[in-house]
Write a protein that holds these residues in place. Sequence first.
Motif, PDB file in Angstrom:
ATOM      1  N   THR A   1       0.830  -1.207   0.000  1.00 40.32           N
ATOM      2  CA  THR A   1       0.000   0.000   0.000  1.00 40.32           C
ATOM      3  C   THR A   1       0.863   1.256   0.000  1.00 40.32           C
ATOM      4  N   GLU A   2       1.864   1.289   0.876  1.00 42.63           N
ATOM      5  CA  GLU A   2       2.760   2.434   0.957  1.00 42.63           C
ATOM      6  C   GLU A   2       4.030   2.234   0.134  1.00 42.63           C
ATOM      7  N   LYS A   3       4.134   1.072  -0.509  1.00 41.22           N
ATOM      8  CA  LYS A   3       5.250   0.764  -1.399  1.00 41.22           C
ATOM      9  C   LYS A   3       6.598   0.911  -0.687  1.00 41.22           C
ATOM     10  N   LYS A   4       6.722   0.179   0.431  1.00 41.21           N
ATOM     11  CA  LYS A   4       7.973   0.184   1.177  1.00 41.21           C
ATOM     12  C   LYS A   4       8.069  -1.105   1.989  1.00 41.21           C
ATOM     13  N   ILE A   5       9.228  -1.318   2.581  1.00 34.25           N
ATOM     14  CA  ILE A   5       9.460  -2.463   3.458  1.00 34.25           C
ATOM     15  C   ILE A   5       9.498  -1.964   4.892  1.00 34.25           C
ATOM     16  N   ASP A   6       8.549  -2.399   5.691  1.00 39.59           N
ATOM     17  CA  ASP A   6       8.521  -2.016   7.096  1.00 39.59           C
ATOM     18  C   ASP A   6       9.505  -2.867   7.897  1.00 39.59           C
ATOM     19  N   TYR A   7      10.101  -2.255   8.914  1.00 33.60           N
ATOM     20  CA  TYR A   7      11.018  -2.949   9.838  1.00 33.60           C
ATOM     21  C   TYR A   7      12.165  -3.637   9.087  1.00 33.60           C
ATOM     22  N   SER A   8      12.668  -2.990   8.063  1.00 37.61           N
ATOM     23  CA  SER A   8      13.665  -3.627   7.212  1.00 37.61           C
ATOM     24  C   SER A   8      15.065  -3.530   7.806  1.00 37.61           C
ATOM     25  N   LEU A   9      15.865  -4.528   7.508  1.00 32.92           N
ATOM     26  CA  LEU A   9      17.294  -4.512   7.772  1.00 32.92           C
ATOM     27  C   LEU A   9      17.962  -4.848   6.455  1.00 32.92           C
ATOM     28  N   GLU A  10      18.782  -3.946   5.936  1.00 31.04           N
ATOM     29  CA  GLU A  10      19.308  -4.114   4.595  1.00 31.04           C
ATOM     30  C   GLU A  10      20.814  -3.897   4.560  1.00 31.04           C
ATOM     31  N   ILE A  11      21.423  -4.472   3.513  1.00 35.55           N
ATOM     32  CA  ILE A  11      22.843  -4.267   3.251  1.00 35.55           C
ATOM     33  C   ILE A  11      22.959  -3.408   1.997  1.00 35.55           C
ATOM     34  N   PRO A  12      23.507  -2.210   2.098  1.00 37.86           N
ATOM     35  CA  PRO A  12      23.530  -1.294   0.952  1.00 37.86           C
ATOM     36  C   PRO A  12      24.231  -1.879  -0.269  1.00 37.86           C
ATOM     37  N   LYS A  13      23.608  -1.669  -1.427  1.00 36.96           N
ATOM     38  CA  LYS A  13      24.154  -1.976  -2.754  1.00 36.96           C
ATOM     39  C   LYS A  13      24.361  -3.465  -3.038  1.00 36.96           C
ATOM     40  N   LEU A  14      24.075  -4.328  -2.065  1.00 35.24           N
ATOM     41  CA  LEU A  14      24.392  -5.740  -2.265  1.00 35.24           C
ATOM     42  C   LEU A  14      23.495  -6.392  -3.324  1.00 35.24           C
ATOM     43  N   LEU A  15      22.233  -5.966  -3.449  1.00 37.88           N
ATOM     44  CA  LEU A  15      21.360  -6.548  -4.466  1.00 37.88           C
ATOM     45  C   LEU A  15      21.867  -6.218  -5.864  1.00 37.88           C
ATOM     46  N   SER A  16      22.326  -4.999  -6.082  1.00 32.14           N
ATOM     47  CA  SER A  16      22.897  -4.630  -7.378  1.00 32.14           C
ATOM     48  C   SER A  16      24.152  -5.439  -7.667  1.00 32.14           C
ATOM     49  N   ILE A  17      24.958  -5.659  -6.636  1.00 30.03           N
ATOM     50  CA  ILE A  17      26.177  -6.454  -6.821  1.00 30.03           C
ATOM     51  C   ILE A  17      25.826  -7.894  -7.174  1.00 30.03           C
ATOM     52  N   MET A  18      24.876  -8.480  -6.448  1.00 34.37           N
ATOM     53  CA  MET A  18      24.513  -9.869  -6.685  1.00 34.37           C
ATOM     54  C   MET A  18      23.800 -10.057  -8.019  1.00 34.37           C
ATOM     55  N   SER A  19      23.007  -9.084  -8.442  1.00 36.20           N
ATOM     56  CA  SER A  19      22.214  -9.229  -9.660  1.00 36.20           C
ATOM     57  C   SER A  19      23.022  -8.933 -10.922  1.00 36.20           C
ATOM     58  N   PHE A  20      23.930  -7.950 -10.834  1.00 33.63           N
ATOM     59  CA  PHE A  20      24.637  -7.507 -12.044  1.00 33.63           C
ATOM     60  C   PHE A  20      26.143  -7.383 -11.853  1.00 33.63           C
ATOM     61  N   HIS A  21      26.642  -7.775 -10.663  1.00 37.22           N
ATOM     62  CA  HIS A  21      28.068  -7.650 -10.343  1.00 37.22           C
ATOM     63  C   HIS A  21      28.549  -6.210 -10.512  1.00 37.22           C
ATOM     64  N   ASP A  22      27.670  -5.276 -10.199  1.00 31.37           N
ATOM     65  CA  ASP A  22      27.980  -3.854 -10.309  1.00 31.37           C
ATOM     66  C   ASP A  22      27.267  -3.139  -9.160  1.00 31.37           C
ATOM     67  N   PRO A  23      28.006  -2.516  -8.231  1.00 28.69           N
ATOM     68  CA  PRO A  23      27.360  -1.880  -7.085  1.00 28.69           C
ATOM     69  C   PRO A  23      26.452  -0.710  -7.443  1.00 28.69           C
ATOM     70  N   ASN A  24      26.627  -0.162  -8.652  1.00 27.33           N
ATOM     71  CA  ASN A  24      25.815   0.983  -9.064  1.00 27.33           C
ATOM     72  C   ASN A  24      24.786   0.625 -10.133  1.00 27.33           C
ATOM     73  N   ALA A  25      24.583  -0.670 -10.383  1.00 29.02           N
ATOM     74  CA  ALA A  25      23.616  -1.085 -11.407  1.00 29.02           C
ATOM     75  C   ALA A  25      22.198  -0.782 -10.953  1.00 29.02           C
ATOM     76  N   GLU A  26      21.334  -0.521 -11.927  1.00 32.80           N
ATOM     77  CA  GLU A  26      19.929  -0.267 -11.622  1.00 32.80           C
ATOM     78  C   GLU A  26      19.161  -1.574 -11.557  1.00 32.80           C
ATOM     79  N   VAL A  27      18.395  -1.732 -10.501  1.00 32.87           N
ATOM     80  CA  VAL A  27      17.497  -2.871 -10.349  1.00 32.87           C
ATOM     81  C   VAL A  27      16.082  -2.385 -10.611  1.00 32.87           C
TER      82      VAL A  27
END
Length: 457
Positions: free
Chosen positions: A278-304
């Motif tokens: 509804t609010e288009k966000k993750i509540d109570y999230s714990l995240e590691i910065p840039k890691l999804l871009s690294i894992m998905s495209f091997h580029d820390p600045n890639a767009e997901v």
Amino acid sequence: MDVEILARLQFALTIMFHYIYPQLSIGLGLILVIIESMYLITRNPLYLQMAKFWTKVFALTFALGVATGIVMEFEFGTNWATYSRYVGDVFGSALAAEGVFAFFLESGFLAILLFGWNRVGPKMHFFATLMVCLGAHFSAIWIVVANSWMQTPAGYHIVGEGLQARAEIIDFWAMVFNPSSADRLIHSVIGAWLSGAFLVISVSAYYLLKKRHLDFAKSSMKVGLSLAVVSVILQAISGDSSARGVAVNQPAKLAAMEGVFQSRTGAPLQLFGLPNPTEKKIDYSLEIPKLLSIMSFHDPNAEVSGLDKIPPKDWPNVKAVFQTFHLMIYMWVAMLITSFLAAYMWRKGTLFESKWMLRLCVVSVIFPQIANQAGWVSAEMGRYPWIVQGLLRISDGLSKSVTANQVLGSIILFGIVYTLLFFLFIYMLHEKFTIGPMDAEKETVQYPSLQDYMESK
């Protein structure tokens, strides 16, 4: 209730129940090959004792897998007739290949595996075990190929229009090696290896806690633990490759798995949280910065790509996909910790006396089961609303004549039958584990020589 929801629920329940058994058969098949090869090399009767015991467990899982798998094929015709017509040419080829390369191979050598201990030589019996193991793996290959084509269709063209439209293969090998098939196959097979390995670990730990069949339990524990350590590492590599494939081929699924509502560069990896569509966000999230871009495209600045690039009517169920995907990851972490800690204690010589570690090993049998089920749910629900990605929507694949009451009635009946089957499975497993393996000296088999066979004739 809506007939579409009921039909989806029925197929989900039947396939999740069925999926318990093939993964165990595949994993135990590989373990039998390992144990029998060790017996051929050493001629130690302990390995023969192990092979015969785990063959009995394999036979039980194999039988339940065959019995529960047949139901799904009927569901294609009863509940999903339009879908069956649409993919009939594609699935017909894949399932025919499964029959030729998998079912005939398994059934041809299964009798030798189960009943050939005193009728054929040890090398011939090992060959039969190897063929049954390959047959189980070949079955996984063709089933996953067919399902992967639904995720990333390739090598086809569409014939006809409207309700009469169907996909026809124009390039068989392009269909087989569609963009997701290799990654998904490797990921599924390694998951099956983990299921077999942790079943062996669990039963071995149980015997060690009870101070029963100690030589058998220690040797079985070492085999299961060795396979678990190797498989859990391979699964991490496979998961990384699969995630990159999903990022390219199914961005909506990746966005749902990681709760990416807005496209962004340097996307973080969510360790846990509660998606809030509804609010288009993750509540109570714990995240590691840039890691999804690294894992998905091997580029820390890639767009997901996020869900903002997809019409809301085409969104998967973000809450369900996110939570099941992360549950799969949590279970992998549990397997990693359990297997590496047990392996460390094994090398230190303290594993077999550590009651808390052995209790954890007993419980660990459920970790790969949960991981495999959660991963499958995440993969299938992540394709929503498509039954064939980009080609056929789930609502369009339903049979036009089936009613909600008919589907609900069959769900209730199948629920009763499957509940009885599951309790029967648990009862028979309990009986086998209670009786345990025979003494090693009683397992010595006098394999007949060719001369003995000819004289008997």
